[in-house]
Design a protein around this motif. Structure first.
Motif, PDB file in Angstrom:
ATOM      1  N   GLN B   9     111.309   0.848  44.231  1.00 17.31           N
ATOM      2  CA  GLN B   9     111.279   0.071  43.109  1.00 17.31           C
ATOM      3  C   GLN B   9     112.603  -0.927  43.065  1.00 17.31           C
ATOM      4  O   GLN B   9     112.213  -2.096  42.518  1.00 17.31           O
ATOM      5  CB  GLN B   9     111.714   1.188  42.093  1.00 17.31           C
ATOM      6  CG  GLN B   9     111.305   0.430  40.721  1.00 17.31           C
ATOM      7  CD  GLN B   9     111.393   1.501  39.680  1.00 17.31           C
ATOM      8  OE1 GLN B   9     111.545   2.820  40.010  1.00 17.31           O
ATOM      9  NE2 GLN B   9     111.385   1.360  38.047  1.00 17.31           N
ATOM     10  N   GLN B  33      97.253  -9.670  47.663  1.00 18.03           N
ATOM     11  CA  GLN B  33      97.801 -10.731  47.234  1.00 18.03           C
ATOM     12  C   GLN B  33      99.375 -10.406  46.905  1.00 18.03           C
ATOM     13  O   GLN B  33      99.588  -9.275  46.688  1.00 18.03           O
ATOM     14  CB  GLN B  33      97.316 -11.489  45.977  1.00 18.03           C
ATOM     15  CG  GLN B  33      95.815 -11.906  46.317  1.00 18.03           C
ATOM     16  CD  GLN B  33      95.108 -12.757  44.959  1.00 18.03           C
ATOM     17  OE1 GLN B  33      96.040 -13.004  44.180  1.00 18.03           O
ATOM     18  NE2 GLN B  33      93.978 -12.912  44.999  1.00 18.03           N
ATOM     19  N   TYR B  35     102.838 -11.513  44.981  1.00 17.35           N
ATOM     20  CA  TYR B  35     103.529 -12.719  43.950  1.00 17.35           C
ATOM     21  C   TYR B  35     104.841 -12.515  43.970  1.00 17.35           C
ATOM     22  O   TYR B  35     105.410 -11.315  44.150  1.00 17.35           O
ATOM     23  CB  TYR B  35     102.813 -12.323  42.446  1.00 17.35           C
ATOM     24  CG  TYR B  35     101.442 -12.804  42.495  1.00 17.35           C
ATOM     25  CD1 TYR B  35     100.480 -11.734  43.133  1.00 17.35           C
ATOM     26  CD2 TYR B  35     101.063 -13.969  41.683  1.00 17.35           C
ATOM     27  CE1 TYR B  35      98.988 -12.242  43.038  1.00 17.35           C
ATOM     28  CE2 TYR B  35      99.445 -14.294  41.676  1.00 17.35           C
ATOM     29  CZ  TYR B  35      98.634 -13.281  42.215  1.00 17.35           C
ATOM     30  OH  TYR B  35      97.334 -13.868  42.266  1.00 17.35           O
ATOM     31  N   PRO B  43     104.936 -14.508  37.142  1.00 22.36           N
ATOM     32  CA  PRO B  43     104.475 -14.297  38.532  1.00 22.36           C
ATOM     33  C   PRO B  43     104.052 -15.631  39.111  1.00 22.36           C
ATOM     34  O   PRO B  43     103.111 -16.472  38.556  1.00 22.36           O
ATOM     35  CB  PRO B  43     103.475 -13.141  38.306  1.00 22.36           C
ATOM     36  CG  PRO B  43     103.844 -12.379  37.109  1.00 22.36           C
ATOM     37  CD  PRO B  43     104.342 -13.623  36.141  1.00 22.36           C
ATOM     38  N   PHE B  88     105.535  -8.590  43.853  1.00 18.11           N
ATOM     39  CA  PHE B  88     104.434  -7.762  43.271  1.00 18.11           C
ATOM     40  C   PHE B  88     103.348  -7.970  44.575  1.00 18.11           C
ATOM     41  O   PHE B  88     103.152  -8.941  44.849  1.00 18.11           O
ATOM     42  CB  PHE B  88     104.046  -8.169  42.037  1.00 18.11           C
ATOM     43  CG  PHE B  88     104.639  -7.988  40.670  1.00 18.11           C
ATOM     44  CD1 PHE B  88     105.359  -8.937  40.284  1.00 18.11           C
ATOM     45  CD2 PHE B  88     104.712  -6.739  40.263  1.00 18.11           C
ATOM     46  CE1 PHE B  88     106.110  -8.810  39.262  1.00 18.11           C
ATOM     47  CE2 PHE B  88     105.564  -6.493  39.042  1.00 18.11           C
ATOM     48  CZ  PHE B  88     106.337  -7.357  38.495  1.00 18.11           C
ATOM     49  N   ALA B  92      92.629  -5.886  45.303  1.00 17.00           N
ATOM     50  CA  ALA B  92      91.190  -5.889  44.741  1.00 17.00           C
ATOM     51  C   ALA B  92      90.245  -5.251  45.800  1.00 17.00           C
ATOM     52  O   ALA B  92      90.301  -5.228  46.930  1.00 17.00           O
ATOM     53  CB  ALA B  92      90.768  -7.129  44.612  1.00 17.00           C
ATOM     54  N   LEU B  98      92.219  -7.838  40.061  1.00 13.94           N
ATOM     55  CA  LEU B  98      93.402  -7.435  40.887  1.00 13.94           C
ATOM     56  C   LEU B  98      94.057  -6.379  39.958  1.00 13.94           C
ATOM     57  O   LEU B  98      94.228  -6.056  38.889  1.00 13.94           O
ATOM     58  CB  LEU B  98      94.133  -8.424  40.740  1.00 13.94           C
ATOM     59  CG  LEU B  98      93.883  -9.562  41.845  1.00 13.94           C
ATOM     60  CD1 LEU B  98      95.073 -10.698  41.767  1.00 13.94           C
ATOM     61  CD2 LEU B  98      93.860  -8.997  43.168  1.00 13.94           C
ATOM     62  N   PHE B 100      97.777  -4.576  40.072  1.00 12.64           N
ATOM     63  CA  PHE B 100      99.326  -4.999  40.353  1.00 12.64           C
ATOM     64  C   PHE B 100      99.979  -3.597  40.713  1.00 12.64           C
ATOM     65  O   PHE B 100      99.842  -2.650  39.902  1.00 12.64           O
ATOM     66  CB  PHE B 100      99.846  -5.911  39.437  1.00 12.64           C
ATOM     67  CG  PHE B 100      99.392  -7.145  39.368  1.00 12.64           C
ATOM     68  CD1 PHE B 100      98.182  -7.643  39.066  1.00 12.64           C
ATOM     69  CD2 PHE B 100     100.168  -8.436  40.063  1.00 12.64           C
ATOM     70  CE1 PHE B 100      98.010  -8.978  38.880  1.00 12.64           C
ATOM     71  CE2 PHE B 100     100.003  -9.499  40.099  1.00 12.64           C
ATOM     72  CZ  PHE B 100      98.866  -9.827  39.298  1.00 12.64           C
ATOM     73  N   GLY B 101     100.823  -3.694  41.843  1.00 14.40           N
ATOM     74  CA  GLY B 101     101.726  -2.620  41.777  1.00 14.40           C
ATOM     75  C   GLY B 101     103.050  -2.915  40.833  1.00 14.40           C
ATOM     76  O   GLY B 101     102.981  -3.989  40.069  1.00 14.40           O
ATOM     77  N   LYS B 102     103.840  -2.035  40.751  1.00  9.97           N
ATOM     78  CA  LYS B 102     105.054  -2.078  39.763  1.00  9.97           C
ATOM     79  C   LYS B 102     106.126  -2.920  40.329  1.00  9.97           C
ATOM     80  O   LYS B 102     106.918  -3.210  39.492  1.00  9.97           O
ATOM     81  CB  LYS B 102     105.493  -0.563  39.490  1.00  9.97           C
ATOM     82  CG  LYS B 102     104.697   0.042  38.747  1.00  9.97           C
ATOM     83  CD  LYS B 102     105.217   1.393  38.299  1.00  9.97           C
ATOM     84  CE  LYS B 102     104.398   2.358  37.450  1.00  9.97           C
ATOM     85  NZ  LYS B 102     104.923   3.630  37.078  1.00  9.97           N
ATOM     86  N   ARG B 105     112.110  -4.897  42.889  1.00 12.87           N
ATOM     87  CA  ARG B 105     113.279  -5.764  42.423  1.00 12.87           C
ATOM     88  C   ARG B 105     114.368  -5.952  43.339  1.00 12.87           C
ATOM     89  O   ARG B 105     115.018  -5.170  43.725  1.00 12.87           O
ATOM     90  CB  ARG B 105     113.759  -5.456  40.961  1.00 12.87           C
ATOM     91  CG  ARG B 105     114.609  -6.387  40.469  1.00 12.87           C
ATOM     92  CD  ARG B 105     115.413  -6.001  39.020  1.00 12.87           C
ATOM     93  NE  ARG B 105     114.192  -5.722  38.169  1.00 12.87           N
ATOM     94  CZ  ARG B 105     114.738  -5.197  36.889  1.00 12.87           C
ATOM     95  NH1 ARG B 105     115.679  -4.806  36.614  1.00 12.87           N
ATOM     96  NH2 ARG B 105     113.493  -5.069  35.997  1.00 12.87           N
TER      97      ARG B 105
END
Lengths: 113, 110
Positions: B9, B33, B35, B43, B88, B92, B98, B100-102, B105
Motif C-alpha cells: 500500500q 493498465q 496509471y 491519474p 495504480f 478489465a 476497468l 482499479f487497484g487501491k 503510494r
C-alpha cells in the motif's frame, strides 16, 4: 484540445443540500465515467456511460444520479448530500471499454459538513 | 465481481533505490493498465499490457504481465524524486469498465 474538464474545483455542501458536478470532454469519446477517491484510497466507479442516452451503475451508485444527453457532457448529481460523500470526484473518458486508456479530469474536491 | 489487489500500500525508498509494486486479479484479465497520480493531481495513463508474459519498458520503468494474465508488476530502477506519487493498476475482463487497484503510494527520500 482541453481534454476532460470538471467544474467546480472545490465545493463545500451542508448536509441535505444537492449539487451537480459538471464534466465535459472534447475528444468525441463514447465512454465516460465518474469515480470517487477517498483520502489515501483507490478509485471507485460510481456510474458510467457508453454513449449518449445510455448510463449504467458502477460499484458505488447510491446517493448519485447521472444523465448523458450529449456525447460531450456527463453531469453527476448529488441529492441530499451526506458526510459520507466527502471525497474527490474524478470524471474520465475513453474511446471504448476494455483496452482503451482513460483520460481523467482534474477532479472536484467536495466536502459535506 | 472482479477484484484487483495491489501491494504494497505504501513504499518509502531512498533516492536511487529500486521500487516494485504488484497487482493481482481474482479473474483472468484481457488487459491491464497502469496509471500514475502525483500528489494533488489526477491519474495519468502510463501503459497498457495485453499479451500473456508481455514486458514493456519506459526509460527506468519496467512493466510485466503474468503468463496467466492474472498478475502484473511495475518496477522502477534507481528511483528519483520525480517518481513520487501513487501508482495504480487497472484491469478489465473484457468489454467491461476497468477495475482499479487501491494503488501503491511511493515516497522517495532525497
Amino acid at each position: 484540445n482541453a481534454g476532460v474538464t470538471q467544474t467546480p474545483k472545490f465545493r463545500i455542501l451542508k448536509i441535505g443540500q444537492s449539487m451537480t458536478l459538471q464534466c465535459t470532454q472534447d475528444m468525441n469519446h463514447n465512454y465516460m465515467y465518474w469515480y470517487r477517491q477517498d483520502p489515501g484510497m483507490g478509485l471507485k466507479l460510481i456510474y458510467y456511460s457508453v454513449g449518449a442516452g445510455i448510463t449504467d451503475k458502477g460499484e458505488v451508485p447510491n446517493g448519485y444520479n447521472v444523465s448523458r444527453s450529449t456525447t460531450e457532457d456527463f453531469p453527476l448529481r448529488l441529492e441530499l448530500a451526506a458526510p459520507s460523500q466527502t471525497s474527490v470526484y474524478f470524471c474520465a473518458s475513453s474511446h471504448g471499454a476494455g483496452p482503451y486508456e482513460q483520460y481523467f479530469g482534474p477532479g472536484t474536491r467536495l466536502t459535506v459538513t | 465481481g472482479q477484484q484487483v489487489m495491489q501491494i504494497p500500500q505504501y513504499q518509502h525508498v531512498q533516492e536511487g533505490e529500486d521500487f516494485t509494486t504488484y497487482c493481482n486479479s481474482s479473474t483472468t484479465l484481457s488487459n491491464i493498465q497502469w496509471y500514475k497520480q502525483r500528489p494533488g493531481g489526477h491519474p495519468v495513463f502510463l501503459i497498457q499490457l495485453v499479451k500473456s508474459g508481455e514486458v514493456k519498458k519506459q526509460k527506468r520503468l519496467t512493466f510485466q504481465f503474468g503468463e496467466a494474465k492474472k498478475n502484473s508488476s511495475l518496477h522502477i530502477t534507481a528511483t528519483q524524486t520525480t517518481d513520487v506519487g501513487t501508482y495504480f493498476c487497472a484491469g478489465a475482463g473484457g468489454n467491461t469498465p476497468l477495475v482499479f487497484g487501491k494503488g501503491t503510494r511511493l515516497s522517495v527520500i532525497a
